[in-house]
Design a protein around this motif. Structure first.
Motif, PDB file in Angstrom:
ATOM      1  N   GLN A  57       0.342   3.147   4.286  1.00 38.05           N
ATOM      2  CA  GLN A  57       0.234   4.471   4.898  1.00 38.05           C
ATOM      3  C   GLN A  57      -0.765   5.333   4.130  1.00 38.05           C
ATOM      4  O   GLN A  57      -0.436   5.926   3.110  1.00 38.05           O
ATOM      5  N   MET A  58      -2.011   5.426   4.635  1.00 36.86           N
ATOM      6  CA  MET A  58      -3.048   6.259   4.026  1.00 36.86           C
ATOM      7  C   MET A  58      -3.821   6.971   5.131  1.00 36.86           C
ATOM      8  O   MET A  58      -3.959   6.442   6.243  1.00 36.86           O
ATOM      9  N   PRO A  59      -4.342   8.155   4.841  1.00 36.81           N
ATOM     10  CA  PRO A  59      -5.108   8.889   5.865  1.00 36.81           C
ATOM     11  C   PRO A  59      -6.452   8.220   6.156  1.00 36.81           C
ATOM     12  O   PRO A  59      -6.967   7.454   5.336  1.00 36.81           O
ATOM     13  N   ASN A  60      -6.989   8.482   7.314  1.00 40.51           N
ATOM     14  CA  ASN A  60      -8.297   7.994   7.770  1.00 40.51           C
ATOM     15  C   ASN A  60      -8.309   6.495   8.071  1.00 40.51           C
ATOM     16  O   ASN A  60      -8.674   6.058   9.155  1.00 40.51           O
ATOM     17  N   LEU A  61      -7.926   5.688   7.089  1.00 35.83           N
ATOM     18  CA  LEU A  61      -7.916   4.236   7.272  1.00 35.83           C
ATOM     19  C   LEU A  61      -6.683   3.672   6.582  1.00 35.83           C
ATOM     20  O   LEU A  61      -6.555   3.770   5.366  1.00 35.83           O
ATOM     21  N   THR A  62      -5.780   3.107   7.348  1.00 32.58           N
ATOM     22  CA  THR A  62      -4.555   2.554   6.751  1.00 32.58           C
ATOM     23  C   THR A  62      -4.859   1.243   6.044  1.00 32.58           C
ATOM     24  O   THR A  62      -5.914   0.630   6.256  1.00 32.58           O
ATOM     25  N   GLY A  63      -3.900   0.788   5.241  1.00 36.57           N
ATOM     26  CA  GLY A  63      -4.079  -0.481   4.555  1.00 36.57           C
ATOM     27  C   GLY A  63      -4.220  -1.634   5.525  1.00 36.57           C
ATOM     28  O   GLY A  63      -5.012  -2.559   5.302  1.00 36.57           O
ATOM     29  N   ILE A  64      -3.473  -1.603   6.606  1.00 39.91           N
ATOM     30  CA  ILE A  64      -3.556  -2.661   7.610  1.00 39.91           C
ATOM     31  C   ILE A  64      -4.926  -2.648   8.282  1.00 39.91           C
ATOM     32  O   ILE A  64      -5.547  -3.704   8.478  1.00 39.91           O
ATOM     33  N   GLU A  65      -5.424  -1.459   8.648  1.00 36.16           N
ATOM     34  CA  GLU A  65      -6.755  -1.351   9.256  1.00 36.16           C
ATOM     35  C   GLU A  65      -7.835  -1.809   8.290  1.00 36.16           C
ATOM     36  O   GLU A  65      -8.827  -2.419   8.682  1.00 36.16           O
ATOM     37  N   PHE A  66      -7.619  -1.521   7.016  1.00 37.87           N
ATOM     38  CA  PHE A  66      -8.557  -1.932   5.969  1.00 37.87           C
ATOM     39  C   PHE A  66      -8.682  -3.461   5.931  1.00 37.87           C
ATOM     40  O   PHE A  66      -9.787  -4.007   5.939  1.00 37.87           O
ATOM     41  N   VAL A  67      -7.547  -4.153   5.913  1.00 37.79           N
ATOM     42  CA  VAL A  67      -7.554  -5.615   5.860  1.00 37.79           C
ATOM     43  C   VAL A  67      -8.143  -6.209   7.129  1.00 37.79           C
ATOM     44  O   VAL A  67      -8.843  -7.231   7.099  1.00 37.79           O
ATOM     45  N   GLU A  68      -7.868  -5.580   8.264  1.00 42.19           N
ATOM     46  CA  GLU A  68      -8.401  -6.064   9.534  1.00 42.19           C
ATOM     47  C   GLU A  68      -9.912  -5.880   9.633  1.00 42.19           C
ATOM     48  O   GLU A  68     -10.591  -6.597  10.359  1.00 42.19           O
ATOM     49  N   THR A  69     -10.444  -4.922   8.860  1.00 43.69           N
ATOM     50  CA  THR A  69     -11.862  -4.557   8.953  1.00 43.69           C
ATOM     51  C   THR A  69     -12.755  -5.351   8.019  1.00 43.69           C
ATOM     52  O   THR A  69     -13.869  -5.733   8.361  1.00 43.69           O
ATOM     53  N   SER A  84       9.664  -0.510   5.296  1.00 44.82           N
ATOM     54  CA  SER A  84       9.890  -1.945   5.429  1.00 44.82           C
ATOM     55  C   SER A  84       9.467  -2.484   6.789  1.00 44.82           C
ATOM     56  O   SER A  84       9.221  -3.681   6.934  1.00 44.82           O
ATOM     57  N   GLU A  85       9.360  -1.636   7.814  1.00 47.24           N
ATOM     58  CA  GLU A  85       8.998  -2.123   9.146  1.00 47.24           C
ATOM     59  C   GLU A  85       7.578  -2.674   9.209  1.00 47.24           C
ATOM     60  O   GLU A  85       7.207  -3.349  10.167  1.00 47.24           O
ATOM     61  N   TYR A  86       6.760  -2.396   8.177  1.00 44.44           N
ATOM     62  CA  TYR A  86       5.390  -2.919   8.163  1.00 44.44           C
ATOM     63  C   TYR A  86       5.301  -4.339   7.588  1.00 44.44           C
ATOM     64  O   TYR A  86       4.234  -4.940   7.567  1.00 44.44           O
ATOM     65  N   ALA A  87       6.410  -4.851   7.104  1.00 42.31           N
ATOM     66  CA  ALA A  87       6.381  -6.149   6.422  1.00 42.31           C
ATOM     67  C   ALA A  87       5.866  -7.264   7.324  1.00 42.31           C
ATOM     68  O   ALA A  87       5.018  -8.068   6.922  1.00 42.31           O
ATOM     69  N   ILE A  88       6.363  -7.331   8.540  1.00 42.50           N
ATOM     70  CA  ILE A  88       5.956  -8.403   9.460  1.00 42.50           C
ATOM     71  C   ILE A  88       4.460  -8.341   9.724  1.00 42.50           C
ATOM     72  O   ILE A  88       3.759  -9.356   9.687  1.00 42.50           O
ATOM     73  N   LYS A  89       3.949  -7.131   9.977  1.00 40.98           N
ATOM     74  CA  LYS A  89       2.510  -6.974  10.221  1.00 40.98           C
ATOM     75  C   LYS A  89       1.715  -7.397   8.994  1.00 40.98           C
ATOM     76  O   LYS A  89       0.656  -8.037   9.103  1.00 40.98           O
ATOM     77  N   GLY A  90       2.224  -7.084   7.825  1.00 43.40           N
ATOM     78  CA  GLY A  90       1.543  -7.460   6.591  1.00 43.40           C
ATOM     79  C   GLY A  90       1.403  -8.955   6.449  1.00 43.40           C
ATOM     80  O   GLY A  90       0.341  -9.474   6.107  1.00 43.40           O
ATOM     81  N   TYR A  91       2.464  -9.696   6.763  1.00 44.11           N
ATOM     82  CA  TYR A  91       2.413 -11.154   6.656  1.00 44.11           C
ATOM     83  C   TYR A  91       1.555 -11.776   7.741  1.00 44.11           C
ATOM     84  O   TYR A  91       0.955 -12.832   7.549  1.00 44.11           O
ATOM     85  N   GLU A  92       1.476 -11.111   8.887  1.00 43.63           N
ATOM     86  CA  GLU A  92       0.590 -11.591   9.957  1.00 43.63           C
ATOM     87  C   GLU A  92      -0.864 -11.556   9.510  1.00 43.63           C
ATOM     88  O   GLU A  92      -1.691 -12.335   9.971  1.00 43.63           O
ATOM     89  N   LEU A  93      -1.180 -10.643   8.604  1.00 43.41           N
ATOM     90  CA  LEU A  93      -2.545 -10.500   8.086  1.00 43.41           C
ATOM     91  C   LEU A  93      -2.765 -11.362   6.844  1.00 43.41           C
ATOM     92  O   LEU A  93      -3.739 -11.200   6.127  1.00 43.41           O
ATOM     93  N   ASN A  94      -1.830 -12.291   6.594  1.00 44.12           N
ATOM     94  CA  ASN A  94      -1.925 -13.204   5.442  1.00 44.12           C
ATOM     95  C   ASN A  94      -1.900 -12.474   4.105  1.00 44.12           C
ATOM     96  O   ASN A  94      -2.551 -12.892   3.144  1.00 44.12           O
ATOM     97  N   ALA A  95      -1.167 -11.375   4.073  1.00 42.30           N
ATOM     98  CA  ALA A  95      -0.996 -10.682   2.793  1.00 42.30           C
ATOM     99  C   ALA A  95      -0.259 -11.615   1.838  1.00 42.30           C
ATOM    100  O   ALA A  95       0.621 -12.383   2.253  1.00 42.30           O
TER     101      ALA A  95
END
Length: 247
Positions: A57-69, A84-95
């Motif tokens: 959770q960060m302004p302008n560009l989230t951590g998930i958007e950062f990894v996707e970019t 904790s609800e972001y955990a699944i999305k995080g693993y989908e991005l191979n975190a």
């Protein structure tokens, strides 16, 4: 060996906590910290990084958007977030891992130890490939077979040996010892490669560690082959081919 590490989190206290944890692990080297993903992205374009502690959770560009970019290649990402609800999305991005705030040091250390092991495996694999390439290149450069002789690079010299002066070759792990009528020369080479390149009408493999010049062979007693003043063992799988020379 250290992992070059950066922290990306918009909260000062969160960055300070992870920075303190990183300082307690000798294998981690903190090379920078950022309060937004955009600055981190700019930094990564010119600086190699092994491990990123990345807030979601960060302004302008989230951590998930950062990894996707951005293309991270072998860079490992450990997400840090209070949600904790972001955990699944995080693993989908191979975190590599997911740390839920507030982050305790034991949980941090558990994640980091896994990252260190992964880093070692990646670098070991890369190192092995490089060594194999270097060895292949070195073997080509060290020994060159010719029509009636062999050229060997060893001891900062180039040796040209006529085949009729080469008595036998002895494999010694990554090296081959070339025994001539006057001297022995040790060079980085493969005995298997030598067997394939040496003229078969002049040389024969008698053991996993020996190739001999046929003209040097004088006797065979049991499993010992006599070359004048030298006796060499004969491998069972090579014996039948060798016996044909005595027929």
């Amino acid at each position: 060996m250290t992992l070059k590490t950066i922290i990306v989190d918009d909260e000062h206290l969160a960055r300070s906590l992870i920075k303190d944890y990183v300082s307690k692990v000798p294998q981690l080297e903190l090379i920078n910290e950022f309060k937004n993903a955009i600055d981190a992205m700019t930094f990564l374009q010119s600086h190699p990084v092994d491990l990123i502690f990345l807030d979601i959770q960060m302004p302008n560009l989230t951590g998930i958007e950062f990894v996707e970019t951005i293309q991270l290649n072998n860079t490992m990402v450990i997400f840090t977030t209070a949600y904790s609800e972001y955990a699944i999305k995080g693993y989908e991005l191979n975190a590599f891992d997911y740390l839920l705030k507030p982050i305790t040091f034991p949980r941090f250390l558990q994640s980091v130890n896994k990252a260190i092991k992964q880093f070692e495996l990646i670098n070991q694999s890369s190192s092995n490939r490089e060594e194999e390439e270097i060895e292949k290149t070195s073997r080509v450069d060290q020994v060159i077979t010719k029509k009636d002789s062999i050229s060997i690079k060893a001891d900062y010299k180039l040796h040209l040996i006529k085949y009729n002066h080469l008595r036998y070759l002895e494999g010694q792990k990554e090296y081959v010892s070339f025994h001539t009528t006057t001297k022995n020369i040790l060079a980085l080479a493969s005995l298997k490669k030598m067997e394939a390149e040496l003229p078969t009408d002049q040389f024969i493999r008698i053991h996993k560690s020996f190739i001999v010049n046929k003209s040097e062979i004088e006797s065979l007693e049991g499993n010992m082959l006599g070359l004048g003043d030298v006796e060499l063992p004969v491998g069972q799988s090579y014996r039948s081919q060798l016996l044909k020379l005595f027929e």
